[in-house]
Design a protein around this motif. Structure first.
Motif, PDB file in Angstrom:
ATOM      1  N   THR A 173      16.812 -10.872   0.326  1.00  0.00           N
ATOM      2  CA  THR A 173      18.133 -10.539   0.849  1.00  0.00           C
ATOM      3  C   THR A 173      18.860 -11.767   1.385  1.00  0.00           C
ATOM      4  OG1 THR A 173      17.185 -10.034   3.016  1.00  0.00           O
ATOM      5  CG2 THR A 173      17.438  -8.202   1.478  1.00  0.00           C
ATOM      6  N   ASN A 174      20.180 -11.625   1.485  1.00  0.00           N
ATOM      7  CA  ASN A 174      21.027 -12.672   2.027  1.00  0.00           C
ATOM      8  C   ASN A 174      22.115 -11.995   2.839  1.00  0.00           C
ATOM      9  OD1 ASN A 174      22.166 -15.319   2.323  1.00  0.00           O
ATOM     10  ND2 ASN A 174      23.690 -14.755   0.784  1.00  0.00           N
ATOM     11  N   TYR A 175      22.396 -12.511   4.044  1.00  0.00           N
ATOM     12  CA  TYR A 175      23.399 -11.919   4.918  1.00  0.00           C
ATOM     13  C   TYR A 175      24.406 -12.961   5.391  1.00  0.00           C
ATOM     14  CZ  TYR A 175      20.236  -7.907   5.454  1.00  0.00           C
ATOM     15  OH  TYR A 175      19.431  -6.833   5.231  1.00  0.00           O
ATOM     16  N   ALA A 176      25.623 -12.536   5.600  1.00  0.00           N
ATOM     17  CA  ALA A 176      26.599 -13.364   6.282  1.00  0.00           C
ATOM     18  C   ALA A 176      26.160 -13.514   7.735  1.00  0.00           C
ATOM     19  CB  ALA A 176      27.978 -12.715   6.219  1.00  0.00           C
ATOM     20  N   ASP A 177      26.425 -14.667   8.309  1.00  0.00           N
ATOM     21  CA  ASP A 177      26.014 -14.912   9.698  1.00  0.00           C
ATOM     22  C   ASP A 177      26.609 -13.873  10.648  1.00  0.00           C
ATOM     23  OD1 ASP A 177      26.087 -18.562   9.473  1.00  0.00           O
ATOM     24  OD2 ASP A 177      24.523 -17.113   8.967  1.00  0.00           O
ATOM     25  N   SER A 178      27.802 -13.413  10.353  1.00  0.00           N
ATOM     26  CA  SER A 178      28.494 -12.499  11.256  1.00  0.00           C
ATOM     27  C   SER A 178      27.853 -11.122  11.331  1.00  0.00           C
ATOM     28  CB  SER A 178      29.959 -12.349  10.822  1.00  0.00           C
ATOM     29  OG  SER A 178      30.031 -11.854   9.488  1.00  0.00           O
ATOM     30  N   ALA A 212      39.353  -7.848   4.688  1.00  0.00           N
ATOM     31  CA  ALA A 212      40.235  -7.375   5.755  1.00  0.00           C
ATOM     32  C   ALA A 212      41.670  -7.747   5.394  1.00  0.00           C
ATOM     33  CB  ALA A 212      39.826  -8.006   7.076  1.00  0.00           C
ATOM     34  N   PRO A 213      42.653  -7.043   5.959  1.00  0.00           N
ATOM     35  CA  PRO A 213      44.061  -7.354   5.652  1.00  0.00           C
ATOM     36  C   PRO A 213      44.386  -8.808   5.944  1.00  0.00           C
ATOM     37  CG  PRO A 213      43.907  -5.278   6.822  1.00  0.00           C
ATOM     38  CD  PRO A 213      42.521  -5.881   6.841  1.00  0.00           C
ATOM     39  N   GLY A 214      44.990  -9.476   4.967  1.00  0.00           N
ATOM     40  CA  GLY A 214      45.398 -10.858   5.126  1.00  0.00           C
ATOM     41  C   GLY A 214      44.278 -11.874   5.005  1.00  0.00           C
ATOM     42  N   LYS A 215      43.078 -11.412   4.667  1.00  0.00           N
ATOM     43  CA  LYS A 215      41.941 -12.324   4.548  1.00  0.00           C
ATOM     44  C   LYS A 215      41.356 -12.267   3.148  1.00  0.00           C
ATOM     45  CE  LYS A 215      40.570 -12.327   9.415  1.00  0.00           C
ATOM     46  NZ  LYS A 215      39.426 -12.173  10.361  1.00  0.00           N
ATOM     47  N   GLU A 216      40.574 -13.282   2.810  1.00  0.00           N
ATOM     48  CA  GLU A 216      39.923 -13.318   1.519  1.00  0.00           C
ATOM     49  C   GLU A 216      38.686 -12.408   1.531  1.00  0.00           C
ATOM     50  OE1 GLU A 216      41.103 -17.863   0.090  1.00  0.00           O
ATOM     51  OE2 GLU A 216      39.022 -17.317   0.411  1.00  0.00           O
ATOM     52  N   ARG A 217      38.311 -11.978   0.342  1.00  0.00           N
ATOM     53  CA  ARG A 217      37.097 -11.179   0.211  1.00  0.00           C
ATOM     54  C   ARG A 217      35.892 -12.078   0.520  1.00  0.00           C
ATOM     55  NH1 ARG A 217      36.539  -7.231  -4.915  1.00  0.00           N
ATOM     56  NH2 ARG A 217      38.636  -6.797  -4.118  1.00  0.00           N
ATOM     57  N   GLU A 218      34.954 -11.537   1.287  1.00  0.00           N
ATOM     58  CA  GLU A 218      33.790 -12.319   1.673  1.00  0.00           C
ATOM     59  C   GLU A 218      32.505 -11.526   1.440  1.00  0.00           C
ATOM     60  OE1 GLU A 218      33.804 -13.153   5.877  1.00  0.00           O
ATOM     61  OE2 GLU A 218      33.838 -11.051   6.454  1.00  0.00           O
ATOM     62  N   LEU A 219      31.432 -12.270   1.184  1.00  0.00           N
ATOM     63  CA  LEU A 219      30.129 -11.644   1.016  1.00  0.00           C
ATOM     64  C   LEU A 219      29.614 -11.157   2.365  1.00  0.00           C
ATOM     65  CD1 LEU A 219      27.571 -11.049  -0.722  1.00  0.00           C
ATOM     66  CD2 LEU A 219      26.767 -13.321  -0.046  1.00  0.00           C
ATOM     67  N   VAL A 220      29.140  -9.925   2.384  1.00  0.00           N
ATOM     68  CA  VAL A 220      28.522  -9.368   3.579  1.00  0.00           C
ATOM     69  C   VAL A 220      26.999  -9.472   3.467  1.00  0.00           C
ATOM     70  CG1 VAL A 220      28.197  -7.295   4.966  1.00  0.00           C
ATOM     71  CG2 VAL A 220      30.427  -7.771   3.931  1.00  0.00           C
ATOM     72  N   ALA A 221      26.461  -8.972   2.358  1.00  0.00           N
ATOM     73  CA  ALA A 221      25.014  -8.996   2.153  1.00  0.00           C
ATOM     74  C   ALA A 221      24.726  -8.777   0.677  1.00  0.00           C
ATOM     75  CB  ALA A 221      24.320  -7.917   2.978  1.00  0.00           C
ATOM     76  N   SER A 222      23.602  -9.312   0.232  1.00  0.00           N
ATOM     77  CA  SER A 222      23.179  -9.103  -1.147  1.00  0.00           C
ATOM     78  C   SER A 222      21.664  -8.961  -1.195  1.00  0.00           C
ATOM     79  CB  SER A 222      23.634 -10.244  -2.051  1.00  0.00           C
ATOM     80  OG  SER A 222      23.032 -11.460  -1.663  1.00  0.00           O
ATOM     81  N   ILE A 223      21.197  -8.335  -2.275  1.00  0.00           N
ATOM     82  CA  ILE A 223      19.763  -8.132  -2.449  1.00  0.00           C
ATOM     83  C   ILE A 223      19.416  -8.260  -3.921  1.00  0.00           C
ATOM     84  CG2 ILE A 223      20.099  -5.605  -2.524  1.00  0.00           C
ATOM     85  CD1 ILE A 223      17.312  -5.368  -1.178  1.00  0.00           C
ATOM     86  N   PHE A 275      23.420  -5.495  10.392  1.00  0.00           N
ATOM     87  CA  PHE A 275      23.478  -4.814   9.103  1.00  0.00           C
ATOM     88  C   PHE A 275      22.166  -5.003   8.354  1.00  0.00           C
ATOM     89  CE2 PHE A 275      28.385  -5.129   8.330  1.00  0.00           C
ATOM     90  CZ  PHE A 275      28.599  -4.589   9.594  1.00  0.00           C
ATOM     91  N   THR A 276      21.800  -3.987   7.589  1.00  0.00           N
ATOM     92  CA  THR A 276      20.611  -4.060   6.749  1.00  0.00           C
ATOM     93  C   THR A 276      20.939  -3.556   5.351  1.00  0.00           C
ATOM     94  OG1 THR A 276      19.158  -3.665   8.654  1.00  0.00           O
ATOM     95  CG2 THR A 276      18.210  -3.339   6.467  1.00  0.00           C
ATOM     96  N   ILE A 277      20.640  -4.379   4.360  1.00  0.00           N
ATOM     97  CA  ILE A 277      20.858  -3.982   2.972  1.00  0.00           C
ATOM     98  C   ILE A 277      19.526  -3.581   2.360  1.00  0.00           C
ATOM     99  CG2 ILE A 277      20.616  -6.332   2.045  1.00  0.00           C
ATOM    100  CD1 ILE A 277      22.871  -5.607   0.042  1.00  0.00           C
ATOM    101  N   SER A 278      19.553  -2.555   1.529  1.00  0.00           N
ATOM    102  CA  SER A 278      18.349  -2.111   0.836  1.00  0.00           C
ATOM    103  C   SER A 278      18.758  -1.533  -0.517  1.00  0.00           C
ATOM    104  CB  SER A 278      17.582  -1.064   1.650  1.00  0.00           C
ATOM    105  OG  SER A 278      18.387   0.069   1.887  1.00  0.00           O
TER     106      SER A 278
END
Length: 115
Positions: A57-62, A40-51, A67-70
C-alpha cells in the motif's frame, strides 16, 4: 468494456467515519493497482491511497494513520476506510484501476465533512 463504480460517499461531522467501495467489472484478468484519488474545489486531483495486487500500500501523508485501503481480488473491489475525518478531507473521491496497459476511472463520489 470496463466499468468502475464507486459507492459510500456522503456527509459526516468532523471526527466521523465513512467507508468507500469501488468495484470494477468487464474484461479484466488482473488488476495491478487499485487506488483512490480526490479532488477538492479549485485544487488538483491528488492520490489518497493505492494498493497493488500483492497487497502493498501507499498513502498520502495527509491521511496516514486515519485511512486504510484494502482490496478483495476475487471481487475486483477496493475499499477505503476513512476515520477521524477532517473538513479538509472534503472532496470528490475517484477510484482508479490499472490493468494490463490500461487505466480506468470511476465517476466519483462526494465526501463532505462539516459540522
Amino acid at each position: 468494456q470496463v466499468q468502475v463504480v464507486e459507492s459510500g460517499g456522503g456527509s459526516v461531522q468532523p471526527g466521523g467515519s465513512l467507508r468507500l467501495s469501488c468495484t470494477a467489472s468487464g474484461s479484466i484478468f488482473v488488476i495491478n493497482v487499485m487506488g483512490w484519488y480526490r479532488q477538492a474545489p479549485g485544487k488538483e486531483r491528488e492520490l489518497v491511497a493505492s494498493i497493488r495486487s500483492g497487497g502493498s500500500t501507499n498513502y498520502a501523508d495527509s491521511v496516514k494513520g486515519r485511512f486504510t485501503i484494502s482490496r478483495d481480488n476475487a471481487k475486483n473491489t477496493v475499499y477505503l476506510q476513512m476515520n477521524s475525518l477532517k473538513p479538509e478531507d472534503t472532496a470528490v473521491y475517484y477510484c482508479n484501476i490499472h490493468y494490463e496497459i490500461f487505466t480506468s476511472w470511476g465517476q466519483g463520489t462526494q465526501v463532505t465533512v462539516s459540522s
